[in-house]
Motif scaffolding. Structure first.
Motif, PDB file in Angstrom:
ATOM      1  N   GLU A   1      -5.616   8.394  -3.216  1.00 14.60           N
ATOM      2  CA  GLU A   1      -6.308   7.359  -2.442  1.00 14.60           C
ATOM      3  C   GLU A   1      -7.238   6.555  -3.335  1.00 14.60           C
ATOM      4  N   ASP A   2      -8.000   7.258  -4.167  1.00 10.74           N
ATOM      5  CA  ASP A   2      -8.930   6.577  -5.067  1.00 10.74           C
ATOM      6  C   ASP A   2      -8.190   5.694  -6.069  1.00 10.74           C
ATOM      7  N   ALA A   3      -7.085   6.196  -6.582  1.00  9.63           N
ATOM      8  CA  ALA A   3      -6.303   5.434  -7.560  1.00  9.63           C
ATOM      9  C   ALA A   3      -5.725   4.173  -6.931  1.00  9.63           C
ATOM     10  N   VAL A   4      -5.164   4.295  -5.728  1.00 11.87           N
ATOM     11  CA  VAL A   4      -4.586   3.131  -5.049  1.00 11.87           C
ATOM     12  C   VAL A   4      -5.671   2.095  -4.773  1.00 11.87           C
ATOM     13  N   GLN A   5      -6.826   2.560  -4.334  1.00  8.68           N
ATOM     14  CA  GLN A   5      -7.942   1.647  -4.084  1.00  8.68           C
ATOM     15  C   GLN A   5      -8.315   0.917  -5.378  1.00  8.68           C
TER      16      GLN A   5
ATOM     17  N   TYR B   1       3.969   6.085  -5.277  1.00 10.90           N
ATOM     18  CA  TYR B   1       4.071   6.081  -6.740  1.00 10.90           C
ATOM     19  C   TYR B   1       2.948   6.918  -7.364  1.00 10.90           C
ATOM     20  N   CYS B   2       1.725   6.665  -6.940  1.00 18.77           N
ATOM     21  CA  CYS B   2       0.567   7.377  -7.507  1.00 18.77           C
ATOM     22  C   CYS B   2       0.579   8.862  -7.132  1.00 18.77           C
ATOM     23  N   TYR B   3       0.995   9.172  -5.906  1.00 19.38           N
ATOM     24  CA  TYR B   3       0.986  10.564  -5.476  1.00 19.38           C
ATOM     25  C   TYR B   3       1.961  11.411  -6.297  1.00 19.38           C
ATOM     26  N   TYR B   4       3.110  10.863  -6.635  1.00 24.01           N
ATOM     27  CA  TYR B   4       4.070  11.613  -7.446  1.00 24.01           C
ATOM     28  C   TYR B   4       3.512  11.940  -8.824  1.00 24.01           C
TER      29      TYR B   4
ATOM     30  N   LEU C   1       2.343  -5.654 -10.077  1.00 23.69           N
ATOM     31  CA  LEU C   1       1.485  -4.636  -9.476  1.00 23.69           C
ATOM     32  C   LEU C   1       1.852  -3.239  -9.986  1.00 23.69           C
ATOM     33  N   TYR C   2       3.147  -2.966 -10.103  1.00 19.12           N
ATOM     34  CA  TYR C   2       3.575  -1.675 -10.643  1.00 19.12           C
ATOM     35  C   TYR C   2       3.146  -1.505 -12.096  1.00 19.12           C
ATOM     36  N   LYS C   3       3.187  -2.570 -12.851  1.00 20.94           N
ATOM     37  CA  LYS C   3       2.732  -2.501 -14.245  1.00 20.94           C
ATOM     38  C   LYS C   3       1.254  -2.130 -14.293  1.00 20.94           C
ATOM     39  N   MET C   4       0.476  -2.753 -13.422  1.00 21.07           N
ATOM     40  CA  MET C   4      -0.947  -2.441 -13.348  1.00 21.07           C
ATOM     41  C   MET C   4      -1.150  -0.979 -12.932  1.00 21.07           C
ATOM     42  N   ALA C   5      -0.361  -0.525 -11.964  1.00 25.27           N
ATOM     43  CA  ALA C   5      -0.462   0.863 -11.499  1.00 25.27           C
ATOM     44  C   ALA C   5      -0.074   1.830 -12.608  1.00 25.27           C
ATOM     45  N   TYR C   6       0.979   1.503 -13.328  1.00 24.08           N
ATOM     46  CA  TYR C   6       1.425   2.355 -14.426  1.00 24.08           C
ATOM     47  C   TYR C   6       0.316   2.551 -15.458  1.00 24.08           C
ATOM     48  N   HIS C   7      -0.292   1.458 -15.882  1.00 20.58           N
ATOM     49  CA  HIS C   7      -1.354   1.553 -16.889  1.00 20.58           C
ATOM     50  C   HIS C   7      -2.556   2.335 -16.357  1.00 20.58           C
ATOM     51  N   HIS C   8      -2.841   2.143 -15.082  1.00 24.82           N
ATOM     52  CA  HIS C   8      -3.951   2.887 -14.478  1.00 24.82           C
ATOM     53  C   HIS C   8      -3.633   4.388 -14.436  1.00 24.82           C
TER      54      HIS C   8
ATOM     55  N   GLU D   1       0.813  -1.221   0.000  1.00 15.77           N
ATOM     56  CA  GLU D   1       0.000   0.000   0.000  1.00 15.77           C
ATOM     57  C   GLU D   1       0.851   1.277   0.000  1.00 15.77           C
ATOM     58  N   ARG D   2       1.846   1.337   0.828  1.00 18.66           N
ATOM     59  CA  ARG D   2       2.678   2.545   0.933  1.00 18.66           C
ATOM     60  C   ARG D   2       3.412   2.806  -0.398  1.00 18.66           C
ATOM     61  N   GLN D   3       3.968   1.765  -0.996  1.00 18.56           N
ATOM     62  CA  GLN D   3       4.650   1.913  -2.272  1.00 18.56           C
ATOM     63  C   GLN D   3       3.699   2.448  -3.347  1.00 18.56           C
ATOM     64  N   MET D   4       2.517   1.860  -3.421  1.00 19.33           N
ATOM     65  CA  MET D   4       1.544   2.268  -4.440  1.00 19.33           C
ATOM     66  C   MET D   4       1.098   3.709  -4.207  1.00 19.33           C
TER      67      MET D   4
END
Length: 194
Positions: free
Chosen positions: A57-61, A45-48, A84-91, A39-42
């Motif tokens: 918060e919404d994006a991480v959820q 990453y998203c906040y930056y 997980l990072y790949k999924m976050a990147y695409h999101h 959670e903290r990593q995501m």
């Protein structure tokens, strides 16, 4: 299990793989351990990328929901963290594309509206809407004007109805704070929150 640090050799990868196997076998509660681990990593990453606490918060959820829904596609060819990072990147890329399109539409809309004479009542509404983010305006217009359900708004915006409901509650609080302050001090407050 302690949170992992990006780039560090992960000595808990076997534990993570065991937890993933439990989740794939139907142990839904085990997924909470995955969330706690990453959670903290995501969030960082998203906040930056988004530079906004609520959107982050919404994006991480949403990322963790999508990861859970697609966990059956995960294979051990890559680490779970990389997957997980790949999924976050695409999101994040999708969010930025949507933001870019919204900004373009808003700019075009404002250009058209500048040519139309605005009544005093409409100018108050316009002023009130300026305190909302483009996404909040979109949700408000779909809910209050078009009277769509949260499910319908979720389909339109491509997000979960629960996320839409949460965002709608936030924007209602934001507007009620503005109303309570009658536009005085709240002007600076809202400007900072956007």
């Amino acid at each position: 299990m302690k949170p992992t640090i990006p780039g560090e050799v992960d000595e808990t990868s076997n534990e993570i793989e065991a937890i993933i196997d439990r989740v794939k076998s139907g142990d839904k509660q085990a997924y909470e351990m995955i969330i706690c681990q990453f959670e903290r990593q995501m969030y960082t990453y998203c906040y930056y990328i988004l530079k906004n606490h609520e959107e982050t918060e919404d994006a991480v959820q949403e990322i963790f929901i999508r990861a859970y829904e697609n966990l059956h596609r995960y294979s051990r060819q890559a680490t779970f963290s990389a997957w997980l990072y790949k999924m976050a990147y695409h999101h994040m890329m999708n969010i930025k594309k949507k933001q870019g399109r919204r900004l373009k539409l808003i700019h075009e809309f404002k250009e058209q509206q500048a040519k139309i004479e605005i009544s005093p009542r409409e100018s108050v509404i316009e002023e009130l809407l300026t305190y909302l983010t483009p996404e909040e305006r979109h949700i408000l217009l779909l809910k209050a004007v078009e009277q769509y359900s949260f499910d319908e708004i979720g389909d339109v915006m491509g997000i979960k109805p629960a996320t839409v409901r949460k965002k709608y509650e936030r924007l209602r609080l934001k507007l009620s704070e503005y109303k309570r302050n009658k536009g005085g001090i709240a002007h600076g407050t809202f400007a900072k929150s956007n």
